[in-house]
Design a protein around this motif. Structure first.
Motif, PDB file in Angstrom:
ATOM      1  N   UNK A 278     -14.042  13.567   6.016  1.00 47.13           N
ATOM      2  CA  UNK A 278     -13.657  12.161   6.148  1.00 47.13           C
ATOM      3  C   UNK A 278     -14.094  11.375   4.918  1.00 47.13           C
ATOM      4  N   UNK A 279     -15.284  11.683   4.407  1.00 43.16           N
ATOM      5  CA  UNK A 279     -15.743  11.029   3.182  1.00 43.16           C
ATOM      6  C   UNK A 279     -14.763  11.272   2.026  1.00 43.16           C
ATOM      7  N   UNK A 280     -14.286  12.491   1.921  1.00 41.19           N
ATOM      8  CA  UNK A 280     -13.333  12.825   0.862  1.00 41.19           C
ATOM      9  C   UNK A 280     -12.026  12.064   1.054  1.00 41.19           C
ATOM     10  N   UNK A 281     -11.580  11.964   2.314  1.00 41.37           N
ATOM     11  CA  UNK A 281     -10.354  11.219   2.611  1.00 41.37           C
ATOM     12  C   UNK A 281     -10.490   9.764   2.181  1.00 41.37           C
ATOM     13  N   UNK A 282     -11.649   9.163   2.484  1.00 38.56           N
ATOM     14  CA  UNK A 282     -11.880   7.768   2.097  1.00 38.56           C
ATOM     15  C   UNK A 282     -11.936   7.630   0.584  1.00 38.56           C
ATOM     16  N   UNK A 283     -12.519   8.631  -0.076  1.00 41.40           N
ATOM     17  CA  UNK A 283     -12.631   8.586  -1.538  1.00 41.40           C
ATOM     18  C   UNK A 283     -11.252   8.642  -2.198  1.00 41.40           C
ATOM     19  N   UNK A 284     -10.385   9.500  -1.662  1.00 46.09           N
ATOM     20  CA  UNK A 284      -9.034   9.642  -2.216  1.00 46.09           C
ATOM     21  C   UNK A 284      -8.220   8.371  -1.995  1.00 46.09           C
ATOM     22  N   UNK A 285      -8.418   7.727  -0.830  1.00 45.55           N
ATOM     23  CA  UNK A 285      -7.693   6.496  -0.527  1.00 45.55           C
ATOM     24  C   UNK A 285      -6.344   6.762   0.128  1.00 45.55           C
ATOM     25  N   UNK A 286      -5.592   5.709   0.407  1.00 46.20           N
ATOM     26  CA  UNK A 286      -4.313   5.862   1.117  1.00 46.20           C
ATOM     27  C   UNK A 286      -3.295   6.648   0.295  1.00 46.20           C
ATOM     28  N   UNK A 287      -2.569   7.519   0.971  1.00 45.46           N
ATOM     29  CA  UNK A 287      -1.558   8.341   0.301  1.00 45.46           C
ATOM     30  C   UNK A 287      -0.203   7.642   0.237  1.00 45.46           C
ATOM     31  N   UNK A 288      -0.038   6.599   1.053  1.00 51.08           N
ATOM     32  CA  UNK A 288       1.218   5.849   1.038  1.00 51.08           C
ATOM     33  C   UNK A 288       0.937   4.399   0.677  1.00 51.08           C
ATOM     34  N   UNK A 289       1.908   3.701   0.104  1.00 43.46           N
ATOM     35  CA  UNK A 289       1.687   2.305  -0.274  1.00 43.46           C
ATOM     36  C   UNK A 289       1.508   1.428   0.958  1.00 43.46           C
ATOM     37  N   UNK A 290       0.807   0.311   0.819  1.00 46.36           N
ATOM     38  CA  UNK A 290       0.584  -0.559   1.976  1.00 46.36           C
ATOM     39  C   UNK A 290       1.879  -1.190   2.468  1.00 46.36           C
ATOM     40  N   UNK A 291       1.944  -1.443   3.764  1.00 43.67           N
ATOM     41  CA  UNK A 291       3.087  -2.153   4.344  1.00 43.67           C
ATOM     42  C   UNK A 291       2.908  -3.644   4.102  1.00 43.67           C
ATOM     43  N   UNK A 292       3.976  -4.328   3.783  1.00 44.36           N
ATOM     44  CA  UNK A 292       3.877  -5.767   3.537  1.00 44.36           C
ATOM     45  C   UNK A 292       4.399  -6.593   4.715  1.00 44.36           C
ATOM     46  N   UNK A 293       4.753  -5.906   5.813  1.00 43.89           N
ATOM     47  CA  UNK A 293       5.225  -6.605   7.002  1.00 43.89           C
ATOM     48  C   UNK A 293       5.043  -5.685   8.208  1.00 43.89           C
ATOM     49  N   UNK A 294       5.113  -6.243   9.412  1.00 43.01           N
ATOM     50  CA  UNK A 294       4.961  -5.389  10.602  1.00 43.01           C
ATOM     51  C   UNK A 294       6.054  -4.339  10.672  1.00 43.01           C
ATOM     52  N   UNK A 295       5.671  -3.174  11.154  1.00 37.88           N
ATOM     53  CA  UNK A 295       6.579  -2.027  11.181  1.00 37.88           C
ATOM     54  C   UNK A 295       7.211  -1.899  12.565  1.00 37.88           C
ATOM     55  N   UNK A 296       8.473  -2.272  12.681  1.00 41.55           N
ATOM     56  CA  UNK A 296       9.224  -2.091  13.925  1.00 41.55           C
ATOM     57  C   UNK A 296      10.241  -0.973  13.731  1.00 41.55           C
ATOM     58  N   UNK A 297      10.512  -0.256  14.811  1.00 33.19           N
ATOM     59  CA  UNK A 297      11.529   0.791  14.740  1.00 33.19           C
ATOM     60  C   UNK A 297      12.913   0.135  14.635  1.00 33.19           C
ATOM     61  N   UNK A 298      13.897   0.941  14.293  1.00 33.51           N
ATOM     62  CA  UNK A 298      15.266   0.419  14.182  1.00 33.51           C
ATOM     63  C   UNK A 298      15.724  -0.169  15.511  1.00 33.51           C
ATOM     64  N   UNK A 299      15.444   0.529  16.612  1.00 36.18           N
ATOM     65  CA  UNK A 299      15.864   0.045  17.932  1.00 36.18           C
ATOM     66  C   UNK A 299      15.154  -1.257  18.284  1.00 36.18           C
ATOM     67  N   UNK A 300      13.854  -1.348  17.967  1.00 34.81           N
ATOM     68  CA  UNK A 300      13.116  -2.578  18.241  1.00 34.81           C
ATOM     69  C   UNK A 300      13.641  -3.735  17.402  1.00 34.81           C
ATOM     70  N   UNK A 301      13.999  -3.460  16.167  1.00 30.40           N
ATOM     71  CA  UNK A 301      14.504  -4.516  15.296  1.00 30.40           C
ATOM     72  C   UNK A 301      15.848  -5.044  15.795  1.00 30.40           C
ATOM     73  N   UNK A 302      16.675  -4.157  16.338  1.00 31.52           N
ATOM     74  CA  UNK A 302      17.947  -4.606  16.920  1.00 31.52           C
ATOM     75  C   UNK A 302      17.682  -5.573  18.075  1.00 31.52           C
TER      76      UNK A 302
END
Length: 471
Positions: free
Chosen positions: A436-460
């Motif tokens: 876990x320490x190594x995971x924290x050291x490496x940091x996020x593997x994906x870019x941060x989201x800039x808005x809430x994440x809704x599924x396609x069906x939820x967005x409809x």
């Protein structure tokens, strides 16, 4: 007399008909001849409000660890909850959460879950399961007013009826599950036990809650949450929307001194718009309020260290909020009580009566430790908190957990490590394992989201809702 008889208490008394009290009875009933629950109020027949539970007005959920503990004590209870309309929310797949470090991703692979329902429904299902056992009885409109026995052995409780009549109720085991109003510290002091240590850590948070008719189908709809950020130069505030039974949303808003919500209905949605993101306010403008706003100020973390008292009296066990009560913001109260009841059951199953109460109290304390560390580890960093201020070590740990949380916004491994602890299925020390320490050291593997994440069906559905409102 057989070996089994010698190692089986005849009668147990549980103080309090709360969830903790009912789960204590569930833990006891297979290991004693009879269990009697003492309850100061009437117990409702169905999923209705129970007197003396003001916190029932606010959002409740069971963490994975708590749900599994309840099913271990009362098999089939979670299925009954779901059949009655409760929701099983996969984590973090069906959660839209804005943490101080950013939006958590909704990973497709769910590692844990929440059970969301009204407190009244959860109370009812557990109570129904416990009281159908003929070994368990309830004495309502009866208040415990003191312990019987000595500093070395508790032998029962003195009780008082609603009419004011006192009597002695003898028992081999007494379990205090009376909650935040527990009088055990005072009653023990009456026996000369004055070495009880305690902590009281209060962020000053106030809760305001109400129920809404959901404007969207609740089945499969995600939990919505905006968390407080103690680093901001303003009073901490937060909120959550839980889908519950009856096609409803249960909504709670929280605020620290200087920015607390009120009971004014017209101010509820306005307060939601003051959170770090307007997502809750945007959703609530489409929902129909079903109740008035209920406010509670009793949200302090309070713990008694009964496990440290030596000698601990035989025959007495303290469970649930009577032992440790948490800021409800973190949603661990019911789950910690359930895990404590499992610890009690496991100690009873050993059949060793000498020292049982002391061993059970230590086992219950170990189940409390994680929830306590999570609540206090967050609350001490709010400037409004009284009772304890963060040390240098606390600040360093907080910075590390914040980094891990930021990593979790773009790393499944980090998100799972954090959720293991939040779900009460791992201890906080698991967060400093090398992996876990190594995971924290490496940091996020994906870019941060800039808005809430809704599924396609939820967005409809959200788009349709917006168009309906616009017209």
């Amino acid at each position: 007399m057989s070996e089994a008889t010698r190692h089986r208490p005849a009668h147990a008394v549980v103080i309090g008909g709360s969830i903790a009290g009912m789960l204590a009875a569930a833990a006891l009933k297979r290991h004693v001849d009879s269990v009697e629950i003492i309850e100061a109020h009437e117990l409702p027949e169905g999923p209705e409000p129970r007197t003396g539970v003001p916190q029932a007005a606010h959002i409740h959920f069971l963490q994975t660890g708590g749900a599994e503990a309840i099913d271990a004590l009362l098999p089939g209870s979670i299925d009954l909850l779901l059949a009655a309309g409760a929701h099983r929310i996969p984590e973090t797949t069906n959660m839209v959460i804005y943490s101080p470090e950013g939006w958590y991703r909704r990973w497709k692979r769910a590692t844990h879950y929440l059970i969301t329902a009204s407190r009244d429904l959860t109370d009812h299902i557990i109570r129904q399961q416990v009281l159908k056992d003929p070994r368990v009885t309830v004495r309502t409109h009866t208040k415990a007013v003191g312990f019987l026995g000595t500093r070395h052995q508790i032998t029962g409780v003195r009780v008082r009826t609603a009419g004011g009549t006192d009597s002695d109720l003898h028992a081999d085991l007494v379990v205090d599950a009376s909650g935040r109003a527990s009088r055990t510290p005072q009653w023990l002091a009456g026996f000369g036990i004055t070495s009880l240590a305690s902590d009281h850590i209060d962020s000053g948070l106030a809760y305001a809650s109400r129920f809404y008719r959901a404007p969207l189908p609740t089945q499969g709809w995600p939990v919505i949450g905006v968390q407080a950020d103690p680093s901001l130069p303003r009073p901490g505030n937060a909120g959550g929307i839980l889908p519950i039974e009856g096609d409803r949303w249960h909504v709670s808003l929280m605020g620290a001194p200087g920015g607390q919500p009120t009971s004014e209905p017209d101010a509820f949605e306005s307060f939601a718009r003051t959170l770090r993101h307007p997502i809750m306010a945007d959703l609530l403008q489409h929902a129909e309020p079903l109740t008035d706003v209920r406010v509670t100020h009793s949200t302090a973390n309070r713990r008694y260290y009964y496990e440290r008292v030596r000698p601990w009296p035989e025959g007495l066990i303290v469970l649930g909020d009577s032992a440790a009560a948490f800021n409800p913001l973190y949603g661990h109260g019911m789950s910690a009580a359930a895990q404590g009841a499992v610890a009690l059951r496991d100690e009873l199953a050993t059949g060793r009566l000498p020292g049982l109460a002391c061993r059970a109290q230590r086992a219950i304390a170990r189940r409390i430790d994680t929830a306590w560390a999570l609540a206090v580890g967050q609350d001490i960093h709010f400037p409004t908190t009284t009772g304890k201020r963060p040390t240098v070590a606390d600040r360093l740990l907080h910075r590390y957990v914040s980094r891990l949380s930021r990593t979790a916004t773009g790393s499944f491994q980090a998100a799972t490590a954090l959720t293991d602890v939040l779900a009460l299925q791992a201890t906080p020390t698991s967060l400093v394992k090398p992996r876990v320490l190594l995971t924290a050291l490496v940091g996020p593997r994906r870019p941060p989201l800039d808005e809430p994440q809704f599924t396609h069906a939820e967005q409809i559905l959200l788009n349709q809702l917006q168009r309906t409102t616009d017209h």
